[in-house]
Motif scaffolding. Structure first.
Motif, short mmCIF file in Angstrom:
data_model
loop_
_atom_site.label_atom_id
_atom_site.label_comp_id
_atom_site.label_asym_id
_atom_site.label_seq_id
_atom_site.Cartn_x
_atom_site.Cartn_y
_atom_site.Cartn_z
N LEU A 23 25.03 14.80 43.53
CA LEU A 23 26.06 15.07 44.53
C LEU A 23 27.32 15.53 43.81
O LEU A 23 27.89 14.79 43.01
CB LEU A 23 26.35 13.82 45.36
N THR A 24 27.76 16.75 44.11
CA THR A 24 28.99 17.30 43.55
C THR A 24 30.03 17.38 44.66
O THR A 24 29.84 18.10 45.64
CB THR A 24 28.76 18.68 42.94
N VAL A 25 31.10 16.62 44.51
CA VAL A 25 32.15 16.54 45.53
C VAL A 25 33.33 17.38 45.06
O VAL A 25 33.84 17.19 43.95
CB VAL A 25 32.59 15.08 45.78
N ILE A 50 36.39 7.93 49.68
CA ILE A 50 35.43 8.74 48.92
C ILE A 50 34.73 7.90 47.86
O ILE A 50 33.54 8.10 47.58
CB ILE A 50 36.15 9.95 48.30
N PHE A 51 35.43 6.92 47.28
CA PHE A 51 34.80 6.02 46.31
C PHE A 51 33.66 5.23 46.96
O PHE A 51 32.59 5.06 46.37
CB PHE A 51 35.84 5.06 45.73
N ILE A 54 30.74 7.57 47.36
CA ILE A 54 30.07 7.86 46.08
C ILE A 54 29.23 6.67 45.63
O ILE A 54 28.09 6.83 45.16
CB ILE A 54 31.13 8.23 45.03
N ASN A 55 29.77 5.47 45.78
CA ASN A 55 29.00 4.28 45.40
C ASN A 55 27.74 4.12 46.25
O ASN A 55 26.69 3.69 45.75
CB ASN A 55 29.88 3.04 45.52
N HIS A 57 26.03 6.60 47.52
CA HIS A 57 25.08 7.60 47.02
C HIS A 57 24.41 7.13 45.74
O HIS A 57 23.18 7.28 45.58
CB HIS A 57 25.81 8.92 46.76
N VAL A 66 26.51 11.89 40.13
CA VAL A 66 27.63 12.38 40.90
C VAL A 66 28.59 13.12 39.98
O VAL A 66 28.68 12.82 38.78
CB VAL A 66 28.37 11.21 41.62
N ILE A 68 32.64 15.13 40.28
CA ILE A 68 33.82 15.30 41.12
C ILE A 68 34.66 16.43 40.54
O ILE A 68 34.97 16.43 39.33
CB ILE A 68 34.65 14.01 41.20
N GLU A 134 35.26 5.13 38.92
CA GLU A 134 36.55 5.04 39.61
C GLU A 134 37.71 5.15 38.63
O GLU A 134 38.71 5.84 38.90
CB GLU A 134 36.62 3.73 40.39
#
Length: 378
Positions: A23-25, A50-51, A54-55, A57, A66, A68, A134
């Motif tokens: 996953l690329t945010v 968003i954190f 991501i967690n 995912h 992941v 970012i 994070e």
């Protein structure tokens, strides 16, 4: 023994390792855009939501990854994973192309000082990998904000450059997951190819959290990145928090991604992320994903960079112009545009005169040439 513990009823294929998902945010970090929605959703709360996403995912599988990327006003910066060479500047133009002056692409400040090393959380209630990600994102984001000068506060957001960086990272990561190719047997060169299509080694997708409108000057590089993602079968999802970006709507439609607009309620960011974008490509085949009611397919002209509804298209290079170029020549390839009879006055066709009706005895029917009335029944 297998009959006693019922282990023979288990399907061994179900316990095989699942396909990893990347996953690329892409986070829009335009200060002007976030200032417009600060009362509804500050950037600090948005990053915290968003954190959590991501967690979630990463919790789906141990092999999930992941990345970012921050799409800033004049550059695109990696937030995670951090760059291995923070002192090396990457050559990137603000419009997303190569060449031009060097632009800092790493998390360093204007004095070229290395950022502080991320410190892992000491709480026993937080998974170490979550704490590391994070800390790295917050450190890079803090360096990006501190290095932003007042001259960088413009409404333009470099989404095209962030998409290009995301596609490059996905391609590099997919090469690491590919199985090694076996050499052909020279004794039997006519080996039949496998009949079944090999399963993908990596499920990759891009999620854009946008708070800005589409910039017409970035139409060409953005569409180049979108068509490259479509060719690689990488969906581009978009969550808009302020407005409906035109080009990102087209990106989601072309790449079979998901587009959602949270402009009516930006405070529900986490709800939109968890229910709309948490599923990967493989899981979406069994789910009913959100769809777009309408898509804005307008394009930007190549002459004035304006979004137009109707324009002139070159038949050779497909360049779009809002008005006829000088000497009717394409500004991109120089082809003479054949306009035909465009601009000529239409031919005036005289109206056909209608035959007038004679009034006979107060009625509007045609006369028969006889003064006598039509005899009625006796």
């Amino acid at each position: 023994m297998n009959r006693i513990d019922a282990s023979e009823h288990y399907d061994e294929s179900a316990f095989q390792s699942q396909t990893p998902s990347l996953l690329t945010v892409v986070i829009d970090t335009n200060p002007r855009a976030w200032a417009a929605i600060h009362d509804l959703l500050p950037i600090s709360k948005a990053v915290a939501n968003i954190f959590v996403f991501i967690n979630a995912h990463l919790s789906y599988g141990n092999e999930n990854q992941v990345a970012i990327v921050a799409a800033h006003t004049n550059r695109a910066v990696w937030l995670y994973p951090p760059s291995p060479n923070p002192d090396r500047a990457l050559s990137r133009r603000p419009d997303g192309g190569g060449g031009g002056p060097d632009v800092e692409m790493t998390g360093v400040d204007s004095h070229r000082h290395r950022p502080r090393e991320p410190q892992l959380g000491t709480s026993a209630n937080k998974y170490p990998q979550f704490a590391q990600i994070e800390s790295s994102i917050l450190s890079s984001l803090r360096s990006l904000i501190d290095s932003t000068s007042p001259s960088d506060l413009n409404p333009t957001t470099l989404i095209s450059g962030a998409l290009s960086m995301a596609l490059s990272y996905i391609h590099k990561t997919s090469l690491a997951f590919q199985a090694p190719k076996t050499s052909k047997d020279p004794a039997n060169p006519t080996t039949a190819p496998p009949t079944k299509t090999a399963a993908p080694d990596l499920h990759a997708r891009i999620l854009v959290v946008s708070v800005s409108e589409s910039e017409p000057a970035q139409y060409i590089p953005t569409m180049n990145a979108v068509f490259a993602a479509s060719h690689a079968r990488i969906p581009i999802d978009t969550l808009s928090l302020y407005s409906a970006p035109t080009f990102l709507q087209q990106a989601a439609f072309i790449t079979n991604g998901i587009f959602l607009s949270a402009a009516a309620n930006p405070r529900g960011l986490l709800t939109y992320l968890m229910f709309g974008f948490l599923s990967d490509i493989e899981a979406r085949a069994s789910l009913i994903t959100p769809t777009q009611d309408s898509v804005d397919f307008r394009a930007a002209c190549f002459c004035h960079r304006n979004v137009v509804d109707m324009g002139f298209v070159c038949s050779i290079c497909l360049s779009i112009f809002c008005d006829i170029p000088a000497n009717a020549e394409c500004l991109t390839c120089g082809t003479k545009l054949a306009l035909g009879n465009y601009g000529a006055k239409p031919a005036v066709v005289p109206r056909k005169k209608k035959k007038r009706k004679r009034v006979v005895n107060g009625t509007g029917r045609e006369g028969t040439g006889s003064a006598a009335e039509t005899p009625g029944p006796a």
